[in-house]
Motif scaffolding. Structure first.
Motif, PDB file in Angstrom:
ATOM      1  N   ASN A  69       0.732  -1.281   0.101  1.00 32.62           N
ATOM      2  CA  ASN A  69      -0.094   0.051  -0.030  1.00 32.62           C
ATOM      3  C   ASN A  69       0.824   1.234  -0.012  1.00 32.62           C
ATOM      4  O   ASN A  69       0.493   2.127  -0.633  1.00 32.62           O
ATOM      5  CB  ASN A  69      -1.000   0.045   1.043  1.00 32.62           C
ATOM      6  N   THR A  70       1.973   1.154   0.972  1.00 32.08           N
ATOM      7  CA  THR A  70       2.796   2.495   0.854  1.00 32.08           C
ATOM      8  C   THR A  70       3.459   2.528  -0.485  1.00 32.08           C
ATOM      9  O   THR A  70       3.633   3.981  -0.856  1.00 32.08           O
ATOM     10  CB  THR A  70       3.986   2.156   1.949  1.00 32.08           C
ATOM     11  N   PHE A  71       3.792   1.800  -1.263  1.00 31.70           N
ATOM     12  CA  PHE A  71       4.504   1.667  -2.482  1.00 31.70           C
ATOM     13  C   PHE A  71       3.432   2.116  -3.652  1.00 31.70           C
ATOM     14  O   PHE A  71       3.724   3.237  -4.189  1.00 31.70           O
ATOM     15  CB  PHE A  71       4.869   0.177  -2.972  1.00 31.70           C
ATOM     16  N   VAL A  72       2.434   1.909  -3.541  1.00 31.03           N
ATOM     17  CA  VAL A  72       1.235   2.074  -4.460  1.00 31.03           C
ATOM     18  C   VAL A  72       0.948   3.854  -4.085  1.00 31.03           C
ATOM     19  O   VAL A  72       0.824   4.414  -4.963  1.00 31.03           O
ATOM     20  CB  VAL A  72       0.025   1.239  -4.150  1.00 31.03           C
ATOM     21  N   LYS A  73       0.833   4.140  -2.907  1.00 34.41           N
ATOM     22  CA  LYS A  73       0.569   5.416  -2.364  1.00 34.41           C
ATOM     23  C   LYS A  73       1.588   6.382  -2.903  1.00 34.41           C
ATOM     24  O   LYS A  73       1.300   7.255  -3.370  1.00 34.41           O
ATOM     25  CB  LYS A  73       0.361   5.638  -0.982  1.00 34.41           C
ATOM     26  N   LEU A  74       3.142   6.018  -3.018  1.00 33.60           N
ATOM     27  CA  LEU A  74       3.912   6.607  -3.359  1.00 33.60           C
ATOM     28  C   LEU A  74       4.003   6.931  -4.731  1.00 33.60           C
ATOM     29  O   LEU A  74       4.057   7.961  -5.402  1.00 33.60           O
ATOM     30  CB  LEU A  74       5.148   6.250  -3.013  1.00 33.60           C
ATOM     31  N   PHE A  75       3.433   5.821  -5.747  1.00 29.57           N
ATOM     32  CA  PHE A  75       3.755   5.994  -7.185  1.00 29.57           C
ATOM     33  C   PHE A  75       2.317   6.969  -7.558  1.00 29.57           C
ATOM     34  O   PHE A  75       2.379   7.796  -8.289  1.00 29.57           O
ATOM     35  CB  PHE A  75       3.786   4.800  -7.734  1.00 29.57           C
ATOM     36  N   LEU A  76       1.093   6.671  -6.708  1.00 32.70           N
ATOM     37  CA  LEU A  76       0.106   7.484  -6.957  1.00 32.70           C
ATOM     38  C   LEU A  76       0.384   9.116  -6.804  1.00 32.70           C
ATOM     39  O   LEU A  76      -0.193   9.836  -7.469  1.00 32.70           O
ATOM     40  CB  LEU A  76      -1.168   7.072  -6.317  1.00 32.70           C
ATOM     41  N   SER A  77       1.143   9.093  -5.775  1.00 30.30           N
ATOM     42  CA  SER A  77       1.537  10.441  -5.379  1.00 30.30           C
ATOM     43  C   SER A  77       2.184  11.510  -6.406  1.00 30.30           C
ATOM     44  O   SER A  77       2.173  12.576  -6.880  1.00 30.30           O
ATOM     45  CB  SER A  77       2.066  10.664  -4.004  1.00 30.30           C
ATOM     46  N   LEU A  78       3.530  10.467  -7.009  1.00 35.17           N
ATOM     47  CA  LEU A  78       4.092  10.997  -8.077  1.00 35.17           C
ATOM     48  C   LEU A  78       3.401  11.574  -9.156  1.00 35.17           C
ATOM     49  O   LEU A  78       3.780  12.159  -9.851  1.00 35.17           O
ATOM     50  CB  LEU A  78       5.256  10.046  -8.207  1.00 35.17           C
ATOM     51  N   PHE A  79       2.353  10.390  -9.548  1.00 38.41           N
ATOM     52  CA  PHE A  79       1.851  10.709 -10.876  1.00 38.41           C
ATOM     53  C   PHE A  79       0.831  11.939 -10.576  1.00 38.41           C
ATOM     54  O   PHE A  79       0.704  12.620 -11.511  1.00 38.41           O
ATOM     55  CB  PHE A  79       0.586   9.565 -10.952  1.00 38.41           C
ATOM     56  N   VAL A  80       0.087  12.040  -9.307  1.00 35.51           N
ATOM     57  CA  VAL A  80      -0.554  13.391  -9.273  1.00 35.51           C
ATOM     58  C   VAL A  80       0.235  14.649  -9.336  1.00 35.51           C
ATOM     59  O   VAL A  80      -0.172  15.494  -9.844  1.00 35.51           O
ATOM     60  CB  VAL A  80      -1.392  13.138  -7.812  1.00 35.51           C
ATOM     61  N   ILE A  81       1.377  14.685  -8.717  1.00 34.40           N
ATOM     62  CA  ILE A  81       2.199  15.607  -8.757  1.00 34.40           C
ATOM     63  C   ILE A  81       2.802  15.820 -10.223  1.00 34.40           C
ATOM     64  O   ILE A  81       2.722  17.262 -10.430  1.00 34.40           O
ATOM     65  CB  ILE A  81       3.605  15.532  -7.592  1.00 34.40           C
ATOM     66  N   LEU A  82       3.121  14.933 -10.946  1.00 33.75           N
ATOM     67  CA  LEU A  82       3.630  15.141 -12.195  1.00 33.75           C
ATOM     68  C   LEU A  82       2.563  15.758 -13.122  1.00 33.75           C
ATOM     69  O   LEU A  82       2.579  16.663 -13.901  1.00 33.75           O
ATOM     70  CB  LEU A  82       4.049  13.560 -12.923  1.00 33.75           C
ATOM     71  N   LEU A  83       1.024  15.241 -12.883  1.00 38.97           N
ATOM     72  CA  LEU A  83       0.022  15.858 -13.518  1.00 38.97           C
ATOM     73  C   LEU A  83      -0.155  17.231 -13.295  1.00 38.97           C
ATOM     74  O   LEU A  83      -0.430  18.127 -14.183  1.00 38.97           O
ATOM     75  CB  LEU A  83      -1.313  15.173 -13.238  1.00 38.97           C
ATOM     76  N   TYR A  84      -0.044  17.521 -11.974  1.00 38.29           N
ATOM     77  CA  TYR A  84      -0.163  19.141 -11.634  1.00 38.29           C
ATOM     78  C   TYR A  84       0.771  20.009 -12.179  1.00 38.29           C
ATOM     79  O   TYR A  84       0.388  20.948 -12.750  1.00 38.29           O
ATOM     80  CB  TYR A  84      -0.203  19.300 -10.315  1.00 38.29           C
ATOM     81  N   VAL A  85       1.968  19.308 -12.058  1.00 40.03           N
ATOM     82  CA  VAL A  85       3.050  20.260 -12.516  1.00 40.03           C
ATOM     83  C   VAL A  85       3.125  20.552 -14.158  1.00 40.03           C
ATOM     84  O   VAL A  85       3.276  21.444 -14.785  1.00 40.03           O
ATOM     85  CB  VAL A  85       4.451  19.662 -12.359  1.00 40.03           C
ATOM     86  N   LEU A  86       2.694  19.376 -15.048  1.00 39.15           N
ATOM     87  CA  LEU A  86       2.577  19.471 -16.380  1.00 39.15           C
ATOM     88  C   LEU A  86       1.315  20.200 -16.735  1.00 39.15           C
ATOM     89  O   LEU A  86       1.385  21.026 -17.843  1.00 39.15           O
ATOM     90  CB  LEU A  86       2.471  18.086 -16.964  1.00 39.15           C
ATOM     91  N   TYR A  87       0.113  20.080 -16.267  1.00 33.74           N
ATOM     92  CA  TYR A  87      -1.024  20.562 -16.683  1.00 33.74           C
ATOM     93  C   TYR A  87      -1.467  21.905 -16.063  1.00 33.74           C
ATOM     94  O   TYR A  87      -2.199  22.608 -16.773  1.00 33.74           O
ATOM     95  CB  TYR A  87      -2.223  19.504 -16.860  1.00 33.74           C
ATOM     96  N   ALA A  88      -1.413  22.090 -14.869  1.00 35.76           N
ATOM     97  CA  ALA A  88      -1.915  22.995 -13.967  1.00 35.76           C
ATOM     98  C   ALA A  88      -0.982  24.208 -14.281  1.00 35.76           C
ATOM     99  O   ALA A  88      -1.568  25.363 -14.478  1.00 35.76           O
ATOM    100  CB  ALA A  88      -2.219  22.730 -12.545  1.00 35.76           C
ATOM    101  N   LYS A  89       0.266  23.881 -13.799  1.00 35.48           N
ATOM    102  CA  LYS A  89       1.401  25.160 -14.063  1.00 35.48           C
ATOM    103  C   LYS A  89       0.876  26.312 -13.095  1.00 35.48           C
ATOM    104  O   LYS A  89       1.778  27.377 -13.579  1.00 35.48           O
ATOM    105  CB  LYS A  89       1.453  25.585 -15.493  1.00 35.48           C
ATOM    106  N   VAL A  90       0.174  26.227 -12.427  1.00 31.01           N
ATOM    107  CA  VAL A  90       0.003  27.477 -11.524  1.00 31.01           C
ATOM    108  C   VAL A  90       0.293  27.196 -10.201  1.00 31.01           C
ATOM    109  O   VAL A  90      -0.076  26.012  -9.727  1.00 31.01           O
ATOM    110  CB  VAL A  90      -1.605  28.181 -11.524  1.00 31.01           C
ATOM    111  N   GLN A  91       0.933  28.082  -9.420  1.00 29.40           N
ATOM    112  CA  GLN A  91       1.327  27.914  -8.119  1.00 29.40           C
ATOM    113  C   GLN A  91       1.912  26.515  -7.802  1.00 29.40           C
ATOM    114  O   GLN A  91       1.462  25.722  -6.838  1.00 29.40           O
ATOM    115  CB  GLN A  91       0.227  27.919  -7.073  1.00 29.40           C
ATOM    116  N   VAL A  92       2.973  26.032  -8.571  1.00 36.12           N
ATOM    117  CA  VAL A  92       3.335  24.933  -8.300  1.00 36.12           C
ATOM    118  C   VAL A  92       4.218  24.565  -7.014  1.00 36.12           C
ATOM    119  O   VAL A  92       3.862  23.470  -6.345  1.00 36.12           O
ATOM    120  CB  VAL A  92       4.374  24.545  -9.625  1.00 36.12           C
TER     121      VAL A  92
END
Length: 125
Positions: A69-92
């Motif tokens: 569960n910890t491993f999945v949570k880490l990769f899900l978190s990295l995925f969310v961060i990547l999506l935010y950085v790539l697409y939102a681009k505001v207040q990173v």
């Protein structure tokens, strides 16, 4: 159950503090997805709840599920961060700081629950 209530209460502390800071002290750093971040971390806490709820006397199996569960949570978190950085681009940077605070809070909460469950199962034997 009690776990979900406790998780929500624990995550409410950084949420409310962050909201006060971002709305009244540093409003220039507020980002539009802030209200949803607590929901993300509550959802990310569900797999641990399932593991914690279905724990048994087999500590090895419980540990394996906890680490998975910890491993999945880490990769899900990295995925969310990547999506935010790539697409939102505001207040990173504010998003990353808030995300880290919530991630750390959730991790500490889960580790405390894990240690409590492990001690309980050891005392049962």
């Amino acid at each position: 159950g009690k776990y979900i209530l406790n998780l929500t209460l624990v995550l409410s502390i950084p949420y409310i503090l962050g909201l006060i800071i971002l709305l009244f002290i540093l409003p220039q750093y507020y980002f539009p997805l802030y209200p949803y971040i607590i929901l993300l971390f509550i959802v990310m806490g569900f797999p641990f709840y399932s593991t914690w709820k279905n724990r048994s006397a087999d500590n090895r199996r419980f540990l394996t599920r906890f680490m998975s569960n910890t491993f999945v949570k880490l990769f899900l978190s990295l995925f969310v961060i990547l999506l935010y950085v790539l697409y939102a681009k505001v207040q990173v940077i504010p998003f990353l700081v808030v995300f880290f605070v919530f991630y750390a809070t959730l991790s500490v909460f889960e580790i405390k629950m894990f240690i409590g469950a492990f001690k309980t199962s050891r005392n049962v034997r």
